[in-house]
Design a protein around this motif. Structure first.
Motif, PDB file in Angstrom:
ATOM      1  N   ALA A   1       0.832  -1.208   0.000  1.00 19.30           N
ATOM      2  CA  ALA A   1       0.000   0.000   0.000  1.00 19.30           C
ATOM      3  C   ALA A   1       0.866   1.257   0.000  1.00 19.30           C
ATOM      4  CB  ALA A   1      -0.926  -0.004   1.222  1.00 19.30           C
ATOM      5  N   LEU A   2       1.989   1.211   0.730  1.00 19.25           N
ATOM      6  CA  LEU A   2       2.891   2.366   0.759  1.00 19.25           C
ATOM      7  C   LEU A   2       3.445   2.664  -0.630  1.00 19.25           C
ATOM      8  CD1 LEU A   2       5.077   2.148   3.998  1.00 19.25           C
ATOM      9  CD2 LEU A   2       3.314   3.817   3.439  1.00 19.25           C
ATOM     10  N   TYR A   3       3.765   1.632  -1.368  1.00 20.60           N
ATOM     11  CA  TYR A   3       4.314   1.845  -2.704  1.00 20.60           C
ATOM     12  C   TYR A   3       3.249   2.355  -3.675  1.00 20.60           C
ATOM     13  CZ  TYR A   3       8.695  -0.252  -1.221  1.00 20.60           C
ATOM     14  OH  TYR A   3       9.885  -0.505  -0.571  1.00 20.60           O
ATOM     15  N   PHE A   4       2.010   2.001  -3.439  1.00 20.74           N
ATOM     16  CA  PHE A   4       0.922   2.573  -4.250  1.00 20.74           C
ATOM     17  C   PHE A   4       0.818   4.074  -3.977  1.00 20.74           C
ATOM     18  CE2 PHE A   4      -3.511   3.988  -4.521  1.00 20.74           C
ATOM     19  CZ  PHE A   4      -3.761   3.743  -5.874  1.00 20.74           C
ATOM     20  N   ILE A   5       0.894   4.440  -2.687  1.00 20.77           N
ATOM     21  CA  ILE A   5       0.873   5.861  -2.315  1.00 20.77           C
ATOM     22  C   ILE A   5       2.089   6.568  -2.911  1.00 20.77           C
ATOM     23  CG2 ILE A   5       0.908   7.493  -0.392  1.00 20.77           C
ATOM     24  CD1 ILE A   5      -0.402   5.313   1.330  1.00 20.77           C
ATOM     25  N   SER A   6       3.230   5.883  -2.863  1.00 27.83           N
ATOM     26  CA  SER A   6       4.464   6.459  -3.401  1.00 27.83           C
ATOM     27  C   SER A   6       4.342   6.741  -4.891  1.00 27.83           C
ATOM     28  CB  SER A   6       5.638   5.503  -3.141  1.00 27.83           C
ATOM     29  OG  SER A   6       6.840   6.028  -3.658  1.00 27.83           O
ATOM     30  N   ASP A   7       3.718   5.827  -5.625  1.00 32.30           N
ATOM     31  CA  ASP A   7       3.518   6.024  -7.063  1.00 32.30           C
ATOM     32  C   ASP A   7       2.709   7.285  -7.339  1.00 32.30           C
ATOM     33  OD1 ASP A   7       4.951   3.778  -7.723  1.00 32.30           O
ATOM     34  OD2 ASP A   7       3.193   2.476  -7.854  1.00 32.30           O
ATOM     35  N   CYS A   8       1.685   7.497  -6.514  1.00 36.60           N
ATOM     36  CA  CYS A   8       0.844   8.686  -6.683  1.00 36.60           C
ATOM     37  C   CYS A   8       1.592   9.957  -6.289  1.00 36.60           C
ATOM     38  CB  CYS A   8      -0.436   8.552  -5.844  1.00 36.60           C
ATOM     39  SG  CYS A   8      -1.472   7.145  -6.290  1.00 36.60           S
ATOM     40  N   LEU A   9       2.303   9.868  -5.181  1.00 34.17           N
ATOM     41  CA  LEU A   9       3.015  11.036  -4.682  1.00 34.17           C
ATOM     42  C   LEU A   9       4.159  11.445  -5.609  1.00 34.17           C
ATOM     43  CD1 LEU A   9       3.121  13.041  -2.346  1.00 34.17           C
ATOM     44  CD2 LEU A   9       4.647  11.467  -1.135  1.00 34.17           C
ATOM     45  N   TYR A  10       4.734  10.474  -6.291  1.00 31.34           N
ATOM     46  CA  TYR A  10       5.814  10.761  -7.232  1.00 31.34           C
ATOM     47  C   TYR A  10       5.392  11.803  -8.261  1.00 31.34           C
ATOM     48  CZ  TYR A  10       8.048  10.096 -11.783  1.00 31.34           C
ATOM     49  OH  TYR A  10       8.614  10.306 -13.013  1.00 31.34           O
ATOM     50  N   TYR A  11       4.195  11.654  -8.790  1.00 33.40           N
ATOM     51  CA  TYR A  11       3.726  12.606  -9.806  1.00 33.40           C
ATOM     52  C   TYR A  11       3.573  14.005  -9.230  1.00 33.40           C
ATOM     53  CZ  TYR A  11       2.933   8.783 -13.034  1.00 33.40           C
ATOM     54  OH  TYR A  11       3.128   7.717 -13.880  1.00 33.40           O
ATOM     55  N   LEU A  12       3.130  14.091  -7.980  1.00 35.23           N
ATOM     56  CA  LEU A  12       3.006  15.406  -7.341  1.00 35.23           C
ATOM     57  C   LEU A  12       4.377  16.030  -7.108  1.00 35.23           C
ATOM     58  CD1 LEU A  12       0.227  14.703  -4.676  1.00 35.23           C
ATOM     59  CD2 LEU A  12      -0.001  16.018  -6.778  1.00 35.23           C
ATOM     60  N   VAL A  13       5.297  15.226  -6.570  1.00 35.16           N
ATOM     61  CA  VAL A  13       6.633  15.736  -6.250  1.00 35.16           C
ATOM     62  C   VAL A  13       7.378  16.150  -7.511  1.00 35.16           C
ATOM     63  CG1 VAL A  13       8.901  15.113  -5.301  1.00 35.16           C
ATOM     64  CG2 VAL A  13       6.816  14.411  -4.115  1.00 35.16           C
ATOM     65  N   TYR A  14       7.273  15.339  -8.552  1.00 38.41           N
ATOM     66  CA  TYR A  14       8.058  15.593  -9.762  1.00 38.41           C
ATOM     67  C   TYR A  14       7.413  16.609 -10.696  1.00 38.41           C
ATOM     68  CZ  TYR A  14      10.853  14.786 -13.947  1.00 38.41           C
ATOM     69  OH  TYR A  14      11.660  14.969 -15.045  1.00 38.41           O
ATOM     70  N   TYR A  15       6.130  16.433 -10.968  1.00 33.87           N
ATOM     71  CA  TYR A  15       5.482  17.257 -11.987  1.00 33.87           C
ATOM     72  C   TYR A  15       4.820  18.518 -11.433  1.00 33.87           C
ATOM     73  CZ  TYR A  15       6.102  13.400 -15.285  1.00 33.87           C
ATOM     74  OH  TYR A  15       6.649  12.428 -16.092  1.00 33.87           O
TER      75      TYR A  15
ATOM     76  N   ARG B   1      13.960  20.314  -8.520  1.00 37.56           N
ATOM     77  CA  ARG B   1      14.277  19.767  -9.838  1.00 37.56           C
ATOM     78  C   ARG B   1      15.421  20.520 -10.511  1.00 37.56           C
ATOM     79  NH1 ARG B   1       9.316  18.269 -13.746  1.00 37.56           N
ATOM     80  NH2 ARG B   1      10.985  18.677 -15.254  1.00 37.56           N
ATOM     81  N   HIS B   2      15.536  21.805 -10.231  1.00 36.15           N
ATOM     82  CA  HIS B   2      16.622  22.558 -10.861  1.00 36.15           C
ATOM     83  C   HIS B   2      17.979  22.091 -10.354  1.00 36.15           C
ATOM     84  CE1 HIS B   2      15.944  24.616  -7.051  1.00 36.15           C
ATOM     85  NE2 HIS B   2      17.099  25.248  -7.189  1.00 36.15           N
ATOM     86  N   ILE B   3      18.050  21.711  -9.056  1.00 30.79           N
ATOM     87  CA  ILE B   3      19.308  21.221  -8.496  1.00 30.79           C
ATOM     88  C   ILE B   3      19.624  19.836  -9.050  1.00 30.79           C
ATOM     89  CG2 ILE B   3      20.451  20.460  -6.371  1.00 30.79           C
ATOM     90  CD1 ILE B   3      19.005  22.646  -4.882  1.00 30.79           C
TER      91      ILE B   3
ATOM     92  N   HIS C   1      11.330   8.722  -8.396  1.00 24.96           N
ATOM     93  CA  HIS C   1      10.497   7.583  -8.010  1.00 24.96           C
ATOM     94  C   HIS C   1      11.129   6.857  -6.830  1.00 24.96           C
ATOM     95  CE1 HIS C   1       7.145   5.311 -10.314  1.00 24.96           C
ATOM     96  NE2 HIS C   1       6.933   5.300  -9.014  1.00 24.96           N
ATOM     97  N   PHE C   2      12.455   6.653  -6.912  1.00 25.75           N
ATOM     98  CA  PHE C   2      13.167   6.014  -5.814  1.00 25.75           C
ATOM     99  C   PHE C   2      13.182   6.890  -4.564  1.00 25.75           C
ATOM    100  CE2 PHE C   2      17.329   5.928  -3.596  1.00 25.75           C
ATOM    101  CZ  PHE C   2      17.153   4.745  -2.912  1.00 25.75           C
ATOM    102  N   PHE C   3      13.352   8.185  -4.759  1.00 26.32           N
ATOM    103  CA  PHE C   3      13.430   9.131  -3.649  1.00 26.32           C
ATOM    104  C   PHE C   3      12.164   9.086  -2.782  1.00 26.32           C
ATOM    105  CE2 PHE C   3      12.758  13.601  -2.147  1.00 26.32           C
ATOM    106  CZ  PHE C   3      13.801  13.647  -1.241  1.00 26.32           C
ATOM    107  N   VAL C   4      11.011   9.040  -3.421  1.00 30.65           N
ATOM    108  CA  VAL C   4       9.751   8.964  -2.662  1.00 30.65           C
ATOM    109  C   VAL C   4       9.642   7.612  -1.962  1.00 30.65           C
ATOM    110  CG1 VAL C   4       7.244   9.148  -2.761  1.00 30.65           C
ATOM    111  CG2 VAL C   4       8.657  10.574  -4.261  1.00 30.65           C
ATOM    112  N   ASP C   5      10.043   6.541  -2.645  1.00 32.68           N
ATOM    113  CA  ASP C   5      10.076   5.225  -2.005  1.00 32.68           C
ATOM    114  C   ASP C   5      10.950   5.261  -0.754  1.00 32.68           C
ATOM    115  OD1 ASP C   5       8.455   4.117  -3.923  1.00 32.68           O
ATOM    116  OD2 ASP C   5       9.998   2.843  -4.818  1.00 32.68           O
TER     117      ASP C   5
END
Length: 289
Positions: free
Chosen positions: A20-34, A40-42, A68-72
């Motif tokens: 379940a955590l990895y499912f949340i991570s998949d969703c959060l990845y899009y928020l963090v990245y996009y 992101r500039h760094i 993706h790994f960072f959120v995991d």
């Protein structure tokens, strides 16, 4: 109050199953990245400068895999709050623990050279794999936020490791040696010092960077063995760490050579799987080339 609220939140989150955590991570990845575009500039600057031979498409690919790994990694670190020792031993394996067990049994202390690579937080579980008479420690840089610092310390010490503030390292090691205690000490040695804190520079990922040399000095002064920790991510939530002897006789090396060996070894593992390095850290802010 803040500390107790954070403790409650992390504890509740840590009980969520990995799947379940990895499912949340998949969703959060899009928020963090996009959406939030966190640092992101760094990250883009670090990657572009470190790998000038790679195309923009390759850089963007590494960048996305890193986030993706960072959120995991954030969620996996939260798991330290309640994960059992048995579960941790299944997920964080040390493939050749016998290689360092031999010198420890002979009464030889060891310095472990690590980097901000893979899941360095889970490396704190190494006391589960060595004898009780060995003092397992990790040197850390205290956080400015006292509540977060308390939480992270508690998590890092759950598996039996002792956390030591960086500025107290020399005194701590000297006390252990004075008491004739065998120690296994982990140093995340790729911290970024200010230029006035370091008089030595090394080539690292296409930069000339100031480096901390305290780990080398301690290792050579007390005659400790020097081992590098090579971490691999087998799959989500599973890691393997391999110990690599850096030099048979560290004391015989010229000044700064042990540090140079460490940075060379760290660069090689980063080039093999670059997305597992902490690119959000502004590692090259004091680089001179």
């Amino acid at each position: 109050m803040t500390y107790h609220l954070l403790t409650f939140f992390l504890k509740a989150l840590s009980y969520v199953p990995f799947r379940a955590l990895y499912f949340i991570s998949d969703c959060l990845y899009y928020l963090v990245y996009y959406i939030f575009r966190y640092r992101r500039h760094i990250v883009r600057k670090n990657l572009t400068e470190s790998f000038p031979e790679k195309s923009e498409q390759e850089i963007v690919g590494i960048e996305k895999r890193f986030y993706h790994f960072f959120v995991d990694l954030i969620f996996e670190s939260c798991k330290l709050t309640t994960i059992s020792k048995e579960e941790m031993k299944k997920r964080m394996k040390f493939t050749n623990i016998s290689d360092i067990s031999v010198p420890l049994k002979e009464g030889k202390s060891i310095s472990l050279f690590l980097g901000h690579y893979g899941n360095w937080e889970w490396i704190s579980s190494i006391p589960l794999h060595v004898k009780d008479n060995v003092v397992s420690s990790q040197i850390y840089h205290k956080l400015r936020n006292e509540d977060m610092d308390r939480l992270i310390l508690r998590n890092r010490e759950r598996m039996g490791a002792v956390c030591v503030e960086m500025h107290k390292t020399a005194r701590y090691i000297n006390e252990l040696v004075g008491e004739k205690r065998v120690s296994l000490t982990g140093y995340i040695a790729d911290q970024s010092p200010k230029i006035n804190e370091s008089r030595h520079f090394l080539d690292f990922l296409n930069h000339k960077v100031p480096v901390l040399t305290g780990t080398e000095k301690i290792t050579k002064h007390y005659g400790f063995e020097a081992w590098f920790v090579d971490v691999k991510r087998v799959k989500r939530g599973y890691y393997e760490a391999c110990f690599v002897r850096m030099c048979d006789t560290p004391r015989s090396l010229p000044d700064f050579e042990l540090t140079a060996i460490y940075y060379h070894m760290l660069e090689q593992v980063i080039r093999n799987t670059p997305e597992l390095y902490l690119w959000t850290h502004n590692r090259f802010k004091h680089a001179i080339g």
